[in-house]
Design a protein around this motif. Structure first.
Motif, PDB file in Angstrom:
ATOM      1  N   GLU A   1     -19.604  15.503  -0.404  1.00  0.00           N
ATOM      2  CA  GLU A   1     -18.258  14.762  -1.012  1.00  0.00           C
ATOM      3  C   GLU A   1     -18.833  14.364  -2.421  1.00  0.00           C
ATOM      4  O   GLU A   1     -18.106  14.366  -3.377  1.00  0.00           O
ATOM      5  CB  GLU A   1     -18.019  13.694  -0.212  1.00  0.00           C
ATOM      6  CG  GLU A   1     -16.607  13.171  -0.784  1.00  0.00           C
ATOM      7  CD  GLU A   1     -16.139  11.905   0.056  1.00  0.00           C
ATOM      8  OE1 GLU A   1     -15.049  11.321  -0.202  1.00  0.00           O
ATOM      9  OE2 GLU A   1     -16.753  11.676   1.368  1.00  0.00           O
ATOM     10  N   SER A   2     -20.417  13.584  -2.412  1.00  0.00           N
ATOM     11  CA  SER A   2     -20.559  13.219  -3.698  1.00  0.00           C
ATOM     12  C   SER A   2     -20.759  14.264  -4.766  1.00  0.00           C
ATOM     13  O   SER A   2     -20.530  14.213  -5.758  1.00  0.00           O
ATOM     14  CB  SER A   2     -21.772  12.740  -3.590  1.00  0.00           C
ATOM     15  OG  SER A   2     -22.953  13.398  -2.915  1.00  0.00           O
ATOM     16  N   THR A   3     -21.235  15.460  -4.371  1.00  0.00           N
ATOM     17  CA  THR A   3     -21.224  16.787  -5.297  1.00  0.00           C
ATOM     18  C   THR A   3     -19.835  16.891  -5.868  1.00  0.00           C
ATOM     19  O   THR A   3     -19.635  17.217  -7.077  1.00  0.00           O
ATOM     20  CB  THR A   3     -22.034  17.789  -4.696  1.00  0.00           C
ATOM     21  OG1 THR A   3     -23.142  17.570  -4.073  1.00  0.00           O
ATOM     22  CG2 THR A   3     -21.703  19.029  -5.411  1.00  0.00           C
ATOM     23  N   TYR A   4     -18.575  16.957  -4.784  1.00  0.00           N
ATOM     24  CA  TYR A   4     -17.447  17.465  -5.522  1.00  0.00           C
ATOM     25  C   TYR A   4     -16.729  16.403  -6.200  1.00  0.00           C
ATOM     26  O   TYR A   4     -16.036  16.631  -7.239  1.00  0.00           O
ATOM     27  CB  TYR A   4     -16.353  17.429  -4.352  1.00  0.00           C
ATOM     28  CG  TYR A   4     -16.609  18.832  -3.339  1.00  0.00           C
ATOM     29  CD1 TYR A   4     -16.213  20.009  -3.847  1.00  0.00           C
ATOM     30  CD2 TYR A   4     -17.022  18.742  -2.121  1.00  0.00           C
ATOM     31  CE1 TYR A   4     -16.243  21.164  -3.364  1.00  0.00           C
ATOM     32  CE2 TYR A   4     -17.049  19.654  -1.473  1.00  0.00           C
ATOM     33  CZ  TYR A   4     -16.701  21.066  -2.070  1.00  0.00           C
ATOM     34  OH  TYR A   4     -16.924  22.347  -1.260  1.00  0.00           O
ATOM     35  N   ASN A   5     -17.350  14.968  -6.141  1.00  0.00           N
ATOM     36  CA  ASN A   5     -17.057  14.048  -7.171  1.00  0.00           C
ATOM     37  C   ASN A   5     -17.546  14.213  -8.671  1.00  0.00           C
ATOM     38  O   ASN A   5     -16.935  14.267  -9.765  1.00  0.00           O
ATOM     39  CB  ASN A   5     -17.467  12.614  -6.679  1.00  0.00           C
ATOM     40  CG  ASN A   5     -16.602  12.224  -5.594  1.00  0.00           C
ATOM     41  OD1 ASN A   5     -15.322  12.799  -5.299  1.00  0.00           O
ATOM     42  ND2 ASN A   5     -16.938  11.380  -4.602  1.00  0.00           N
ATOM     43  N   LEU A   6     -18.994  14.736  -8.311  1.00  0.00           N
ATOM     44  CA  LEU A   6     -19.562  15.185  -9.763  1.00  0.00           C
ATOM     45  C   LEU A   6     -18.749  16.320 -10.318  1.00  0.00           C
ATOM     46  O   LEU A   6     -18.602  16.273 -11.906  1.00  0.00           O
ATOM     47  CB  LEU A   6     -21.199  15.321  -9.384  1.00  0.00           C
ATOM     48  CG  LEU A   6     -21.798  14.274  -9.131  1.00  0.00           C
ATOM     49  CD1 LEU A   6     -23.350  14.731  -8.828  1.00  0.00           C
ATOM     50  CD2 LEU A   6     -21.927  13.196 -10.362  1.00  0.00           C
ATOM     51  N   LEU A   7     -18.413  17.232  -9.649  1.00  0.00           N
ATOM     52  CA  LEU A   7     -17.898  18.389 -10.184  1.00  0.00           C
ATOM     53  C   LEU A   7     -16.618  18.018 -10.693  1.00  0.00           C
ATOM     54  O   LEU A   7     -16.023  18.499 -11.963  1.00  0.00           O
ATOM     55  CB  LEU A   7     -17.388  19.602  -8.998  1.00  0.00           C
ATOM     56  CG  LEU A   7     -19.051  20.251  -8.516  1.00  0.00           C
ATOM     57  CD1 LEU A   7     -18.521  21.136  -7.695  1.00  0.00           C
ATOM     58  CD2 LEU A   7     -19.534  21.054  -9.782  1.00  0.00           C
ATOM     59  N   SER A   8     -15.839  17.162 -10.087  1.00  0.00           N
ATOM     60  CA  SER A   8     -14.592  16.685 -10.268  1.00  0.00           C
ATOM     61  C   SER A   8     -14.615  16.031 -12.057  1.00  0.00           C
ATOM     62  O   SER A   8     -13.780  16.259 -12.920  1.00  0.00           O
ATOM     63  CB  SER A   8     -13.842  15.842  -9.634  1.00  0.00           C
ATOM     64  OG  SER A   8     -12.616  15.361 -10.035  1.00  0.00           O
ATOM     65  N   GLU A   9     -15.867  15.220 -12.010  1.00  0.00           N
ATOM     66  CA  GLU A   9     -15.934  14.265 -13.470  1.00  0.00           C
ATOM     67  C   GLU A   9     -15.891  15.195 -14.430  1.00  0.00           C
ATOM     68  O   GLU A   9     -15.845  15.167 -15.647  1.00  0.00           O
ATOM     69  CB  GLU A   9     -16.964  13.130 -13.134  1.00  0.00           C
ATOM     70  CG  GLU A   9     -16.517  12.315 -12.199  1.00  0.00           C
ATOM     71  CD  GLU A   9     -17.469  11.208 -11.863  1.00  0.00           C
ATOM     72  OE1 GLU A   9     -18.664  11.419 -12.422  1.00  0.00           O
ATOM     73  OE2 GLU A   9     -17.318  10.300 -10.980  1.00  0.00           O
ATOM     74  N   ASN A  10     -17.106  16.376 -14.257  1.00  0.00           N
ATOM     75  CA  ASN A  10     -17.687  17.219 -15.111  1.00  0.00           C
ATOM     76  C   ASN A  10     -16.433  18.063 -15.634  1.00  0.00           C
ATOM     77  O   ASN A  10     -16.422  18.350 -17.002  1.00  0.00           O
ATOM     78  CB  ASN A  10     -18.846  17.882 -14.467  1.00  0.00           C
ATOM     79  CG  ASN A  10     -19.581  18.786 -15.785  1.00  0.00           C
ATOM     80  OD1 ASN A  10     -18.633  19.791 -16.007  1.00  0.00           O
ATOM     81  ND2 ASN A  10     -20.547  18.451 -15.964  1.00  0.00           N
TER      82      ASN A  10
END
Length: 238
Positions: free
Chosen positions: A125-134
């Motif tokens: 889930e933290s990776t998806y958050n990073l992808l979303s912000e990027n």
């Protein structure tokens, strides 16, 4: 004795007559003609200098008048160029932010796939958050810096990223003044033009930089997966 004296006088008269004839011949005028350029050339120069020094009116001489006209033409040219550059306003570089903010909103909904080296890997889930912000930052940079649509761009939002196929859904919003031409709405504010701006950016740089994702080192966006749909415009007046 008396017979020889007259003969000697006649013999002396002949050379004197020949000399006189030679002096009265054409040699003298020819020598005068050769001397004429040397005599009159300085006079012409003096006459030219004198004409330039003549007073045209009051105390203004001719050379002063010619110089003044030349300098005046240069000054007029410089002033004209300065005024024209100051008065001219490029419509592509100037716009009224309030007029654009109060215009009609045009919304677009799109999707794009994110590729990973290991497609079967389930990201956290933290990776998806990073992808979303990027991806959100990528959308903002692309459309804010767009020469064609930058002034009309309002917002971008990443709505979701699916777990199964890593497809990101995003939303774009633009505001266009009501006085824009039909040509602008037809050729710029349409889904193909808006989508191709992002697609070209992805072709230039497919990789997603600035991400620390141990599960997947090489994350890229797929430009062929882009899809965009225009939502019905919303009038913000009233």
């Amino acid at each position: 004795m008396n017979g020889h004296v007259p003969q000697q006088e006649d013999a002396q008269d002949i050379p004197l007559q020949q000399v006189g004839e030679e002096r009265s011949g054409d040699d003298v005028p020819e020598s005068n003609e050769l001397l004429q350029p040397n005599i009159f050339q300085p006079n012409k120069k003096k006459a030219l200098l004198k004409s330039c020094s003549e007073i045209v009116f009051w105390k203004c001489r001719l050379w002063m008048l010619v110089t003044s006209i030349f300098l005046l033409l240069i000054a007029v040219t410089i002033i004209t160029l300065s005024v024209s550059s100051a008065v001219y306003i490029d419509e592509d570089e100037y716009w009224d932010p309030e007029l654009i903010a109060s215009g009609n909103h045009h919304n677009f909904s799109g999707i794009v796939k994110i590729h990973c080296v290991n497609p079967e890997l389930l990201l956290s889930e933290s990776t998806y958050n990073l992808l979303s912000e990027n991806l959100h930052k990528r959308l903002l940079d692309v459309y804010r810096d767009s020469p064609a649509l930058g002034r009309y761009f309002i917002s971008a939002e990443v709505i979701s990223i699916s777990d199964g196929n890593n497809t990101a859904a995003y939303h774009l919003c633009f505001s266009v003044p009501q006085d824009e031409t039909r040509e602008f709405m037809k050729y710029r504010m349409n889904q193909n033009f808006v989508m191709n701006i992002l697609r070209q950016n992805i072709y230039d740089q497919e990789e997603l930089y600035g991400l620390d994702v141990p599960e997947c080192i090489n994350l890229t966006l797929d430009p062929t997966s882009l899809s965009l749909t225009q939502i019905q415009p919303i009038n913000t007046e009233g």
